[in-house]
Write a protein that holds these residues in place. Structure first.
Motif, PDB file in Angstrom:
ATOM      1  N   ALA A 301       0.845  -1.203   0.000  1.00 60.67           N
ATOM      2  CA  ALA A 301       0.000   0.000   0.000  1.00 60.67           C
ATOM      3  C   ALA A 301       0.878   1.249   0.000  1.00 60.67           C
ATOM      4  O   ALA A 301       1.054   1.908   1.029  1.00 60.67           O
ATOM      5  CB  ALA A 301      -0.931  -0.009   1.209  1.00 60.67           C
ATOM      6  N   GLY A 302       1.435   1.596  -1.151  1.00 59.89           N
ATOM      7  CA  GLY A 302       2.295   2.769  -1.230  1.00 59.89           C
ATOM      8  C   GLY A 302       3.759   2.420  -1.051  1.00 59.89           C
ATOM      9  O   GLY A 302       4.123   1.277  -0.740  1.00 59.89           O
ATOM     10  N   PRO A 303       4.638   3.403  -1.216  1.00 55.22           N
ATOM     11  CA  PRO A 303       6.087   3.142  -1.135  1.00 55.22           C
ATOM     12  C   PRO A 303       6.548   2.672   0.242  1.00 55.22           C
ATOM     13  O   PRO A 303       7.521   1.943   0.346  1.00 55.22           O
ATOM     14  CB  PRO A 303       6.702   4.509  -1.484  1.00 55.22           C
ATOM     15  CG  PRO A 303       5.627   5.509  -1.212  1.00 55.22           C
ATOM     16  CD  PRO A 303       4.339   4.811  -1.512  1.00 55.22           C
ATOM     17  N   ALA A 304       5.895   3.088   1.308  1.00 55.73           N
ATOM     18  CA  ALA A 304       6.276   2.664   2.659  1.00 55.73           C
ATOM     19  C   ALA A 304       5.219   1.779   3.296  1.00 55.73           C
ATOM     20  O   ALA A 304       5.241   1.538   4.499  1.00 55.73           O
ATOM     21  CB  ALA A 304       6.524   3.890   3.546  1.00 55.73           C
ATOM     22  N   GLY A 305       4.285   1.270   2.482  1.00 60.07           N
ATOM     23  CA  GLY A 305       3.232   0.426   3.018  1.00 60.07           C
ATOM     24  C   GLY A 305       2.147   1.246   3.704  1.00 60.07           C
ATOM     25  O   GLY A 305       2.165   2.476   3.698  1.00 60.07           O
ATOM     26  N   GLY A 306       1.217   0.572   4.309  1.00 59.50           N
ATOM     27  CA  GLY A 306       0.121   1.242   5.001  1.00 59.50           C
ATOM     28  C   GLY A 306      -1.078   0.327   5.104  1.00 59.50           C
ATOM     29  O   GLY A 306      -0.937  -0.866   5.358  1.00 59.50           O
ATOM     30  N   MET A 307      -2.263   0.867   4.913  1.00 63.00           N
ATOM     31  CA  MET A 307      -3.502   0.097   4.995  1.00 63.00           C
ATOM     32  C   MET A 307      -4.214   0.143   3.658  1.00 63.00           C
ATOM     33  O   MET A 307      -4.432   1.215   3.103  1.00 63.00           O
ATOM     34  CB  MET A 307      -4.416   0.655   6.098  1.00 63.00           C
ATOM     35  CG  MET A 307      -5.759  -0.060   6.202  1.00 63.00           C
ATOM     36  SD  MET A 307      -6.805   0.529   7.567  1.00 63.00           S
ATOM     37  CE  MET A 307      -5.968  -0.245   8.951  1.00 63.00           C
ATOM     38  N   ASP A 308      -4.582  -1.036   3.148  1.00 60.43           N
ATOM     39  CA  ASP A 308      -5.325  -1.087   1.900  1.00 60.43           C
ATOM     40  C   ASP A 308      -6.829  -1.101   2.185  1.00 60.43           C
ATOM     41  O   ASP A 308      -7.261  -1.119   3.341  1.00 60.43           O
ATOM     42  CB  ASP A 308      -4.912  -2.307   1.076  1.00 60.43           C
ATOM     43  CG  ASP A 308      -5.228  -3.622   1.785  1.00 60.43           C
ATOM     44  OD1 ASP A 308      -5.688  -3.587   2.945  1.00 60.43           O
ATOM     45  OD2 ASP A 308      -4.997  -4.689   1.187  1.00 60.43           O
ATOM     46  N   TYR A 309      -7.625  -1.121   1.132  1.00 62.27           N
ATOM     47  CA  TYR A 309      -9.074  -1.013   1.298  1.00 62.27           C
ATOM     48  C   TYR A 309      -9.667  -2.253   1.951  1.00 62.27           C
ATOM     49  O   TYR A 309     -10.625  -2.148   2.733  1.00 62.27           O
ATOM     50  CB  TYR A 309      -9.741  -0.768  -0.056  1.00 62.27           C
ATOM     51  CG  TYR A 309     -11.224  -0.519   0.056  1.00 62.27           C
ATOM     52  CD1 TYR A 309     -11.709   0.668   0.594  1.00 62.27           C
ATOM     53  CD2 TYR A 309     -12.139  -1.482  -0.362  1.00 62.27           C
ATOM     54  CE1 TYR A 309     -13.073   0.901   0.711  1.00 62.27           C
ATOM     55  CE2 TYR A 309     -13.512  -1.255  -0.252  1.00 62.27           C
ATOM     56  CZ  TYR A 309     -13.962  -0.065   0.289  1.00 62.27           C
ATOM     57  OH  TYR A 309     -15.313   0.154   0.412  1.00 62.27           O
ATOM     58  N   ASP A 310      -9.127  -3.425   1.633  1.00 66.26           N
ATOM     59  CA  ASP A 310      -9.671  -4.656   2.216  1.00 66.26           C
ATOM     60  C   ASP A 310      -9.546  -4.645   3.733  1.00 66.26           C
ATOM     61  O   ASP A 310     -10.477  -5.058   4.443  1.00 66.26           O
ATOM     62  CB  ASP A 310      -8.939  -5.871   1.650  1.00 66.26           C
ATOM     63  CG  ASP A 310      -9.274  -6.117   0.193  1.00 66.26           C
ATOM     64  OD1 ASP A 310     -10.329  -5.627  -0.252  1.00 66.26           O
ATOM     65  OD2 ASP A 310      -8.489  -6.780  -0.504  1.00 66.26           O
ATOM     66  N   ARG A 311      -8.411  -4.173   4.240  1.00 64.69           N
ATOM     67  CA  ARG A 311      -8.225  -4.120   5.691  1.00 64.69           C
ATOM     68  C   ARG A 311      -9.140  -3.068   6.324  1.00 64.69           C
ATOM     69  O   ARG A 311      -9.690  -3.287   7.400  1.00 64.69           O
ATOM     70  CB  ARG A 311      -6.750  -3.842   6.011  1.00 64.69           C
ATOM     71  CG  ARG A 311      -5.869  -5.076   5.802  1.00 64.69           C
ATOM     72  CD  ARG A 311      -4.393  -4.708   5.673  1.00 64.69           C
ATOM     73  NE  ARG A 311      -3.560  -5.899   5.684  1.00 64.69           N
ATOM     74  CZ  ARG A 311      -3.395  -6.708   4.631  1.00 64.69           C
ATOM     75  NH1 ARG A 311      -4.018  -6.438   3.500  1.00 64.69           N
ATOM     76  NH2 ARG A 311      -2.624  -7.774   4.728  1.00 64.69           N
ATOM     77  N   PHE A 312      -9.284  -1.938   5.644  1.00 62.88           N
ATOM     78  CA  PHE A 312     -10.208  -0.931   6.151  1.00 62.88           C
ATOM     79  C   PHE A 312     -11.630  -1.460   6.182  1.00 62.88           C
ATOM     80  O   PHE A 312     -12.371  -1.249   7.164  1.00 62.88           O
ATOM     81  CB  PHE A 312     -10.151   0.334   5.290  1.00 62.88           C
ATOM     82  CG  PHE A 312     -11.371   1.193   5.404  1.00 62.88           C
ATOM     83  CD1 PHE A 312     -11.582   1.993   6.520  1.00 62.88           C
ATOM     84  CD2 PHE A 312     -12.352   1.180   4.405  1.00 62.88           C
ATOM     85  CE1 PHE A 312     -12.731   2.775   6.635  1.00 62.88           C
ATOM     86  CE2 PHE A 312     -13.490   1.954   4.514  1.00 62.88           C
ATOM     87  CZ  PHE A 312     -13.680   2.751   5.639  1.00 62.88           C
ATOM     88  N   PHE A 313     -12.034  -2.174   5.133  1.00 61.33           N
ATOM     89  CA  PHE A 313     -13.419  -2.626   5.075  1.00 61.33           C
ATOM     90  C   PHE A 313     -13.697  -3.676   6.148  1.00 61.33           C
ATOM     91  O   PHE A 313     -14.828  -3.754   6.659  1.00 61.33           O
ATOM     92  CB  PHE A 313     -13.752  -3.200   3.691  1.00 61.33           C
ATOM     93  CG  PHE A 313     -15.221  -3.287   3.431  1.00 61.33           C
ATOM     94  CD1 PHE A 313     -15.939  -2.165   3.058  1.00 61.33           C
ATOM     95  CD2 PHE A 313     -15.895  -4.490   3.580  1.00 61.33           C
ATOM     96  CE1 PHE A 313     -17.312  -2.229   2.832  1.00 61.33           C
ATOM     97  CE2 PHE A 313     -17.253  -4.570   3.361  1.00 61.33           C
ATOM     98  CZ  PHE A 313     -17.969  -3.441   2.984  1.00 61.33           C
ATOM     99  N   PHE A 314     -12.701  -4.465   6.508  1.00 61.31           N
ATOM    100  CA  PHE A 314     -12.896  -5.382   7.636  1.00 61.31           C
ATOM    101  C   PHE A 314     -13.202  -4.604   8.908  1.00 61.31           C
ATOM    102  O   PHE A 314     -14.141  -4.947   9.641  1.00 61.31           O
ATOM    103  CB  PHE A 314     -11.660  -6.257   7.820  1.00 61.31           C
ATOM    104  CG  PHE A 314     -11.546  -6.818   9.211  1.00 61.31           C
ATOM    105  CD1 PHE A 314     -12.482  -7.715   9.692  1.00 61.31           C
ATOM    106  CD2 PHE A 314     -10.516  -6.420  10.055  1.00 61.31           C
ATOM    107  CE1 PHE A 314     -12.399  -8.215  10.986  1.00 61.31           C
ATOM    108  CE2 PHE A 314     -10.422  -6.911  11.343  1.00 61.31           C
ATOM    109  CZ  PHE A 314     -11.372  -7.809  11.812  1.00 61.31           C
ATOM    110  N   LEU A 315     -12.421  -3.564   9.186  1.00 61.31           N
ATOM    111  CA  LEU A 315     -12.676  -2.751  10.375  1.00 61.31           C
ATOM    112  C   LEU A 315     -14.040  -2.064  10.278  1.00 61.31           C
ATOM    113  O   LEU A 315     -14.747  -1.910  11.279  1.00 61.31           O
ATOM    114  CB  LEU A 315     -11.567  -1.703  10.541  1.00 61.31           C
ATOM    115  CG  LEU A 315     -10.158  -2.264  10.761  1.00 61.31           C
ATOM    116  CD1 LEU A 315      -9.142  -1.119  10.818  1.00 61.31           C
ATOM    117  CD2 LEU A 315     -10.081  -3.100  12.032  1.00 61.31           C
TER     118      LEU A 315
END
Length: 484
Positions: A301-315
């Motif tokens: 998720a980006g050059p340094a990583g992060g949170m993608d949509y699938d992880r957000f949608f779980f939350l």
């Protein structure tokens, strides 16, 4: 797909189907209504939410009713797309409740088998209408123009690797640690001998699978005769040992729930951490192990990583599940909930006390159907495509299986039962990676056999389910008199 990504997908399924099963538990567990058409309200919630949020301009392949575009109607304000989708979801819940009212008025006076068969028939008719009437919602071709709330914001990250790990990675480890702590509290009452027997059974089963998988390609010769080489013999002996020790563990303990918790934790640990640990020991590879630990962090998720949509949608779905759980708990622990349970146990008693039982049953039907409608709207946003085949009658029976496994009239049990069901149903798909493709049909049947075997074991040793029926908070006034 990495195990962490599959884990997120599995958790999202569990949260959505837990919401769906909570609605069924309100009807069946707390009110005694046998609704085999529960999936119809799941379908209505999904279609209405998608239709209301769908923009007016869609692809040429869509021939159904034009969407109302609530997701774009509030585009001028921050978060307007999310607000429009939430309004569509609420209307979808209301539509599911309204349809259940129309269904319930002529059918709710039916008892037991008659109500179940009628509800199943109505759900089948609704599914056929959605499937055949293309002018309505594009028929069997389905809808691909599904609005995904806040999808344009992701992937999301800070741009700093260390800060991303702190924000997304450490909470992941904390959740796993808390789950281990809660599991240990549940397992603690289990005796030392049953715990050792249960652990030995799982390890023997894992060893049996390892030996069977490593020799699977050499099992069948031209004549179709199974080759009994050394590895296959060891696999068979380990399987026998697993069954024997598992049965002995069940015999020697009265705390079946603690034993099942131990077995579930061991199976999860072997599946989720076993493969990365083997890769770490044999090859020194640490990437998969770290990704499984930091499961909320996505390095892509980006050059340094992060949170993608699938992880957000779980939350996102988890917030809905927590809200629904609190709502249902407050309802069943209230005087209103006590009337529902009285209707379930013996309808003549609340009738003799002047309670309008027909009205209570209708309200319970609408309440449970509204929760199913919310689950349908979340399901559509998660999948990104819906068609009538996704809402077959088997989905209702999946929910019944979850309720039976976890414990009827127990909301925590419903969530636990849903997790157990979907872990077995989805987690065993990884067996396809180890067996030749010609065994795909047998493996699909094996998953159903595992679920059926689990049901038989639970119903035999724990007829009330893994957690049984929950206790209820009955507040008494001064002098021990009920406030109601």
């Amino acid at each position: 797909m990495a195990l962490a990504d599959f884990f997120i997908s599995l958790l999202t399924f569990v949260t959505i189907y837990s919401l769906f099963a909570l609605g069924l538990n309100v009807k069946f567990g707390f009110t005694g209504l046998i609704d085999f058409g529960h999936v119809a309200y799941f379908m209505i919630g999904a279609y209405v939410t998608v239709f209301l949020a769908m923009p007016a301009g869609v692809s040429n392949t869509y021939e159904g009713l034009t969407g109302l575009g609530l997701s774009t109607a509030f585009a001028g304000i921050p978060g307007g797309g999310l607000l429009g989708w939430l309004i569509a979801l609420v209307i979808g819940m209301a539509a599911a409740a309204l349809v259940s009212l129309l269904v319930g008025i002529p059918t709710i006076r039916l008892r037991e088998d008659y109500l179940a068969i009628t509800a199943l028939g109505i759900a089948t008719i609704l599914n056929a209408i959605f499937h055949n009437e293309r002018w309505l919602f594009n028929g069997s071709f389905g809808i691909r123009e599904v609005y995904e709330p806040l999808s344009g914001v992701f992937p999301l990250g800070t741009g700093n690797f260390q800060l991303n790990i702190l924000l997304f990675g450490l909470p992941s480890v904390a959740v796993l640690g808390y789950a281990a702590y809660r599991t240990a509290k549940v397992v603690r009452p289990l005796g030392a001998r049953p715990a050792l027997l249960g652990t030995g059974s799982i390890l023997a089963l894992a060893g049996s699978l390892v030996f069977a998988i490593t020799t699977m390609t050499g099992l069948v010769v031209d004549l179709g005769v199974v080759v009994l080489n050394v590895d296959n013999t060891i696999a068979f002996l380990l399987l026998v040992a697993a069954v024997a020790t598992g049965r002995q563990a069940l015999v020697e303990t009265e705390n079946i729930g603690a034993l099942l918790a131990l077995v579930s934790a061991l199976l999860f640990g072997l599946w989720y951490f076993g493969q990365p640990l083997v890769a770490f020991v044999t090859e020194g590879e640490t990437a998969d192990l770290l990704l499984n630990l930091f499961w909320l962090y996505d390095p892509t998720a980006g050059p340094a990583g992060g949170m993608d949509y699938d992880r957000f949608f779980f939350l996102f779905t988890l917030v809905f599940l927590v809200g629904a759980y609190v709502w249902v708990q407050r309802t069943v622990n209230s005087p209103y909930g006590r009337v529902l349970r009285a209707v379930r146990d013996d309808e003549t008693v609340p009738e003799a006390l002047g309670k309008p039982t027909f009205r209570y049953k209708i309200q319970s039907l609408m309440f449970g159907s509204a929760l199913a409608g919310a689950a349908g709207g979340l399901w559509a946003a998660n999948i990104g495509f819906i068609d009538p085949t996704q809402f077959a009658a088997t989905v209702t029976f999946f929910a019944y299986t979850a309720v039976i496994i976890g414990g009827t009239a127990n909301n925590k049990g419903v969530i636990l039962g849903t997790a157990v069901f979907w872990v077995i149903n989805s987690g065993t798909r990884f067996l396809d990676d180890f067996f030749p493709s010609q065994y795909a049909q047998q493996l699909a049947a094996l998953r159903l056999i595992l679920i059926g075997t689990l049901l038989i074991v639970i119903l035999y040793y724990r007829p009330e389910g893994m957690l049984g029926e929950q206790d209820y908070d009955i507040k008494l006034g001064r002098g021990g008199v009920n406030d109601d």
